[in-house]
Design an enzyme around this catalytic site. Structure first.
Site, PDB file in Angstrom:
ATOM      1  N   GLY A  50     -90.420  33.939 -94.080  1.00 43.45           N
ATOM      2  CA  GLY A  50     -89.327  33.685 -93.470  1.00 43.45           C
ATOM      3  C   GLY A  50     -88.839  32.175 -93.416  1.00 43.45           C
TER       4      GLY A  50
ATOM      5  N   ALA B 215     -83.978  28.642 -91.366  1.00 44.11           N
ATOM      6  CA  ALA B 215     -83.685  27.306 -90.694  1.00 44.11           C
ATOM      7  C   ALA B 215     -85.214  26.759 -90.200  1.00 44.11           C
ATOM      8  CB  ALA B 215     -82.896  27.800 -89.477  1.00 44.11           C
ATOM      9  N   LEU B 216     -85.907  27.401 -89.583  1.00 40.33           N
ATOM     10  CA  LEU B 216     -87.213  26.976 -88.986  1.00 40.33           C
ATOM     11  C   LEU B 216     -88.341  26.852 -90.351  1.00 40.33           C
ATOM     12  CD1 LEU B 216     -88.939  28.082 -85.810  1.00 40.33           C
ATOM     13  CD2 LEU B 216     -90.014  28.233 -87.986  1.00 40.33           C
ATOM     14  N   GLY B 217     -88.522  27.854 -90.961  1.00 40.02           N
ATOM     15  CA  GLY B 217     -89.641  28.065 -91.825  1.00 40.02           C
ATOM     16  C   GLY B 217     -89.345  27.219 -93.166  1.00 40.02           C
TER      17      GLY B 217
ATOM     18  N   ASN C  17     -89.220  32.540 -81.486  1.00 39.30           N
ATOM     19  CA  ASN C  17     -88.958  32.582 -80.166  1.00 39.30           C
ATOM     20  C   ASN C  17     -89.312  33.719 -79.536  1.00 39.30           C
ATOM     21  OD1 ASN C  17     -87.915  29.878 -79.543  1.00 39.30           O
ATOM     22  ND2 ASN C  17     -86.063  30.516 -80.371  1.00 39.30           N
TER      23      ASN C  17
ATOM     24  N   LYS D  27     -89.956  27.318 -73.058  1.00 42.37           N
ATOM     25  CA  LYS D  27     -88.663  27.502 -74.217  1.00 42.37           C
ATOM     26  C   LYS D  27     -87.490  28.539 -73.638  1.00 42.37           C
ATOM     27  CE  LYS D  27     -86.948  26.579 -77.926  1.00 42.37           C
ATOM     28  NZ  LYS D  27     -86.458  27.181 -79.081  1.00 42.37           N
TER      29      LYS D  27
ATOM     30  N   ASN E 171     -83.648  29.067 -73.821  1.00 38.17           N
ATOM     31  CA  ASN E 171     -83.259  30.083 -74.723  1.00 38.17           C
ATOM     32  C   ASN E 171     -82.455  31.228 -73.907  1.00 38.17           C
ATOM     33  OD1 ASN E 171     -85.995  30.091 -76.720  1.00 38.17           O
ATOM     34  ND2 ASN E 171     -84.061  29.684 -77.539  1.00 38.17           N
TER      35      ASN E 171
ATOM     36  N   GLU F 142     -82.245  38.985 -81.344  1.00 37.67           N
ATOM     37  CA  GLU F 142     -83.676  39.080 -80.745  1.00 37.67           C
ATOM     38  C   GLU F 142     -83.483  39.380 -79.332  1.00 37.67           C
ATOM     39  OE1 GLU F 142     -84.614  34.984 -82.249  1.00 37.67           O
ATOM     40  OE2 GLU F 142     -86.508  36.069 -83.214  1.00 37.67           O
TER      41      GLU F 142
HETATM   42  N1  LIG Z   1     -83.270  27.769 -85.777  1.00 37.63           N
HETATM   43  C1  LIG Z   1     -84.039  27.105 -85.044  1.00 37.63           C
HETATM   44  O1  LIG Z   1     -83.548  25.761 -84.666  1.00 37.63           O
HETATM   45  C2  LIG Z   1     -85.084  27.675 -84.162  1.00 37.63           C
HETATM   46  C3  LIG Z   1     -85.270  29.071 -84.196  1.00 37.63           C
HETATM   47  N2  LIG Z   1     -86.265  29.668 -83.488  1.00 37.63           N
HETATM   48  C4  LIG Z   1     -86.960  30.940 -84.076  1.00 37.63           C
HETATM   49  O2  LIG Z   1     -87.404  30.875 -85.289  1.00 37.63           O
HETATM   50  C5  LIG Z   1     -87.256  32.428 -85.672  1.00 37.63           C
HETATM   51  C6  LIG Z   1     -86.461  32.175 -87.137  1.00 37.63           C
HETATM   52  O3  LIG Z   1     -85.179  31.675 -86.791  1.00 37.63           O
HETATM   53  P1  LIG Z   1     -84.423  30.993 -87.837  1.00 37.63           P
HETATM   54  O4  LIG Z   1     -85.023  30.174 -88.822  1.00 37.63           O
HETATM   55  O5  LIG Z   1     -83.307  30.360 -87.169  1.00 37.63           O
HETATM   56  O6  LIG Z   1     -83.750  32.026 -88.518  1.00 37.63           O
HETATM   57  P2  LIG Z   1     -83.137  32.335 -89.913  1.00 37.63           P
HETATM   58  O7  LIG Z   1     -82.315  33.600 -90.156  1.00 37.63           O
HETATM   59  O8  LIG Z   1     -82.532  31.053 -90.519  1.00 37.63           O
HETATM   60  O9  LIG Z   1     -84.418  32.525 -90.957  1.00 37.63           O
HETATM   61  C7  LIG Z   1     -85.107  33.779 -91.316  1.00 37.63           C
HETATM   62  C8  LIG Z   1     -85.539  33.860 -92.615  1.00 37.63           C
HETATM   63  O10 LIG Z   1     -86.295  35.158 -92.652  1.00 37.63           O
HETATM   64  C9  LIG Z   1     -85.726  35.661 -93.989  1.00 37.63           C
HETATM   65  N3  LIG Z   1     -86.147  36.974 -93.864  1.00 37.63           N
HETATM   66  C10 LIG Z   1     -85.306  38.118 -93.569  1.00 37.63           C
HETATM   67  N4  LIG Z   1     -85.986  39.250 -94.119  1.00 37.63           N
HETATM   68  C11 LIG Z   1     -86.842  38.872 -94.907  1.00 37.63           C
HETATM   69  C12 LIG Z   1     -87.847  39.670 -95.582  1.00 37.63           C
HETATM   70  N5  LIG Z   1     -87.786  40.927 -95.620  1.00 37.63           N
HETATM   71  N6  LIG Z   1     -88.733  39.171 -96.495  1.00 37.63           N
HETATM   72  C13 LIG Z   1     -88.838  37.800 -96.422  1.00 37.63           C
HETATM   73  N7  LIG Z   1     -87.966  37.070 -95.614  1.00 37.63           N
HETATM   74  C14 LIG Z   1     -87.080  37.470 -94.828  1.00 37.63           C
HETATM   75  C15 LIG Z   1     -84.273  35.261 -94.042  1.00 37.63           C
HETATM   76  O11 LIG Z   1     -84.143  35.428 -95.670  1.00 37.63           O
HETATM   77  P3  LIG Z   1     -82.590  35.718 -95.666  1.00 37.63           P
HETATM   78  O12 LIG Z   1     -81.726  34.911 -94.963  1.00 37.63           O
HETATM   79  O13 LIG Z   1     -82.501  35.574 -97.367  1.00 37.63           O
HETATM   80  O14 LIG Z   1     -82.435  37.344 -95.327  1.00 37.63           O
HETATM   81  C16 LIG Z   1     -84.387  34.239 -93.312  1.00 37.63           C
HETATM   82  O15 LIG Z   1     -84.713  32.814 -94.521  1.00 37.63           O
HETATM   83  C17 LIG Z   1     -86.505  33.094 -84.727  1.00 37.63           C
HETATM   84  O16 LIG Z   1     -87.407  33.753 -83.794  1.00 37.63           O
HETATM   85  C18 LIG Z   1     -85.804  31.951 -83.978  1.00 37.63           C
HETATM   86  O17 LIG Z   1     -85.645  32.355 -82.430  1.00 37.63           O
HETATM   87  C19 LIG Z   1     -87.148  28.835 -82.565  1.00 37.63           C
HETATM   88  C20 LIG Z   1     -86.733  27.463 -82.198  1.00 37.63           C
HETATM   89  C21 LIG Z   1     -85.691  27.072 -83.211  1.00 37.63           C
HETATM   90  C1  LIG Z   2     -83.811  21.709 -78.578  1.00 36.39           C
HETATM   91  C2  LIG Z   2     -83.789  22.542 -77.200  1.00 36.39           C
HETATM   92  C3  LIG Z   2     -82.558  22.152 -76.397  1.00 36.39           C
HETATM   93  C4  LIG Z   2     -83.684  24.011 -77.656  1.00 36.39           C
HETATM   94  O1  LIG Z   2     -84.781  24.521 -78.695  1.00 36.39           O
HETATM   95  C5  LIG Z   2     -84.893  22.089 -76.444  1.00 36.39           C
HETATM   96  O2  LIG Z   2     -85.717  21.264 -76.642  1.00 36.39           O
HETATM   97  C6  LIG Z   2     -85.442  23.021 -75.303  1.00 36.39           C
HETATM   98  O3  LIG Z   2     -85.632  24.310 -75.286  1.00 36.39           O
HETATM   99  O4  LIG Z   2     -85.371  22.389 -74.209  1.00 36.39           O
END
Ligand SMILES: NC(=O)C1=CN([C@@H]2O[C@H](COP(=O)(O)OP(=O)(O)OC[C@H]3O[C@@H](n4cnc5c(N)ncnc54)[C@H](OP(=O)(O)O)[C@@H]3O)[C@@H](O)[C@H]2O)C=CC1
Ligand SMILES: CC(C)(CO)C(=O)C(=O)O
Length: 341
Positions: free
Chosen positions: A16, A19-21, A115, A224, A228, A306
């Site tokens: 994944g 945004a995070l990974g 999350n 968290k 959320n 989610e």
């Molecule tokens: N963004 C943030 O700031 C935060 C996010 N989170 C949590 O982190 C988790 C991820 O969120 P976020 O990073 O924002 O989400 P994103 O959608 O940005 O990232 C998820 C990734 O998973 C990939 N993916 C989907 N399907 C597959 C698959 N079959 N095989 C491989 N990769 C796949 C997507 O690829 P593609 O886009 O190419 O489909 C995408 O790059 C969630 O649980 C979110 O709630 C927690 C805290 C903060």
């Molecule tokens: C950045 C933010 C606002 C959301 O992830 C946080 O730090 C929180 O949950 O309090």
């Protein structure tokens, strides 16, 4: 497993890479760690252009040539790594049985950074089937990311604000409630942070990632949810960024009421969220850059939200402990309607 005295030795797999990974994996790779990224729709773009990361901690680019043999279109080409970080949306957790085995073979551990509540059991069920270790709990770590990051284009991450990872060993929050026994003794629970968690923490620090280990992931997960539940939920239902919500008198009151309900739900599950934490979270949101939660981005892009892990799991955990969360339940029902429409 790598030598735990040599902090550079762990290898990382990112399942994944969004945004995070993409952010945390990118920072580890940029610091010289061996990181293997599983890509999905962005594979060809990243193969040609590498990763672009804009971060308030410092921008960087991972050139395509530098990661040519570390990006993967399928888990089958991934080598077994010491640590597999899960950065998928929890709505994709049904894919873990296909995505986790290759990079997590040979006794590697999984770090769940998604999350929600109760989400670790999906990874644990898979890890339990891999390798020769009998106790799957010791191979699952879990963390919450206090992070504002978006994937704004293929292979392009924009990290806007915050970013701290708080993580620990999963067995410490096994189950969604504290047992009666641990409720009584939680204040003087012995610290139990594994050497593996400590080494990952050191690697994160070496890569410039703000991170801290904890022996209380159940508290961290409810903490968290304090953000959320109101801000992910209302960002979709009221169609607004975090800034628009917190700057509006009524929306901010609604967010506070939801936080008070999360505090009550947590308390029923044996987790104490102090009042100051509510005030601090509201204050952080007031001063933070305007942010579109990843749930809002999912809604706007017509992707699954989610709802289960962020809303229904805490509603059910609290209900099982005798506490109704009617406002959170109402959010979940409205989100379900919007999702289906
Ligand atoms: N963004 C943030 O700031 C935060 C996010 N989170 C949590 O982190 C988790 C991820 O969120 P976020 O990073 O924002 O989400 P994103 O959608 O940005 O990232 C998820 C990734 O998973 C990939 N993916 C989907 N399907 C597959 C698959 N079959 N095989 C491989 N990769 C796949 C997507 O690829 P593609 O886009 O190419 O489909 C995408 O790059 C969630 O649980 C979110 O709630 C927690 C805290 C903060
Ligand atoms: C950045 C933010 C606002 C959301 O992830 C946080 O730090 C929180 O949950 O309090």
């Amino acid at each position: 497993m790598a030598n735990q005295n040599n902090h550079k030795n762990f290898t990382y797999a990112i399942i994944g890479s969004g945004a995070l990974g993409g952010l945390y994996g990118g920072m580890l790779a940029n610091a010289g760690f061996e990181v293997h990224f599983l890509l999905h729709r962005d594979f060809e773009h990243v193969q040609e252009n590498g990763f672009q990361v804009e971060s308030h901690w410092g921008d960087f680019h991972l050139p395509a040539a530098s990661i040519a043999d570390r990006i993967h279109a399928s888990p089958e080409t991934m080598p077994a790594c010491d640590v597999t970080i899960i950065g998928l949306k929890t709505t994709n957790n049904h894919l873990l049985s296909t995505l986790l085995p290759a990079p997590t073979a040979d006794g590697g551990v999984v770090l769940v950074l998604q999350n929600g509540l109760g989400i670790e059991s999906d990874a644990a069920a898979v890890v339990n089937q891999i390798g020769n270790q009998s106790n799957e709990a010791s191979r699952v770590l879990t963390g919450c990311c206090f992070l504002c990051s978006n994937k704004i284009a293929p292979g392009h991450i924009r990290h806007l604000d915050q970013g701290r990872i708080v993580f620990g060993d999963w067995q410490d929050c096994d189950g969604l409630q504290r047992s009666e026994e641990s409720k009584k003794t939680s204040l003087d629970r012995p610290k139990s942070i594994s050497p593996i968690a400590k080494q990952i923490e050191a690697d994160f620090h070496a890569a410039g990632i703000e991170a801290q280990t904890t022996d209380d992931m159940l508290l961290t997960r409810w903490r968290k949810l304090l953000w959320n539940i109101p801000f992910n939920g209302l960002s979709v239902i009221l169609n607004a960024s975090s800034k628009e919500l917190i700057d509006d008198e009524d929306a901010a009151r609604l967010a506070r009421l939801l936080m008070l309900e999360v505090q009550r739900g947590a308390a029923a599950c044996g987790v104490t969220i102090p009042d100051e934490m509510i005030e601090k979270t509201l204050e952080v949101t007031r001063t933070m850059v305007p942010y579109d939660s990843s749930m809002r981005l999912d809604y706007l892009a017509n992707r699954p939200m989610e709802i289960e892990s962020l809303f229904w799991a805490p509603v059910h955990a609290a209900a099982n402990a005798g506490c109704e969360m009617p406002m959170t339940r109402a959010l979940a029902l409205q989100l379900g309607f919007l999702q289906r429409r």
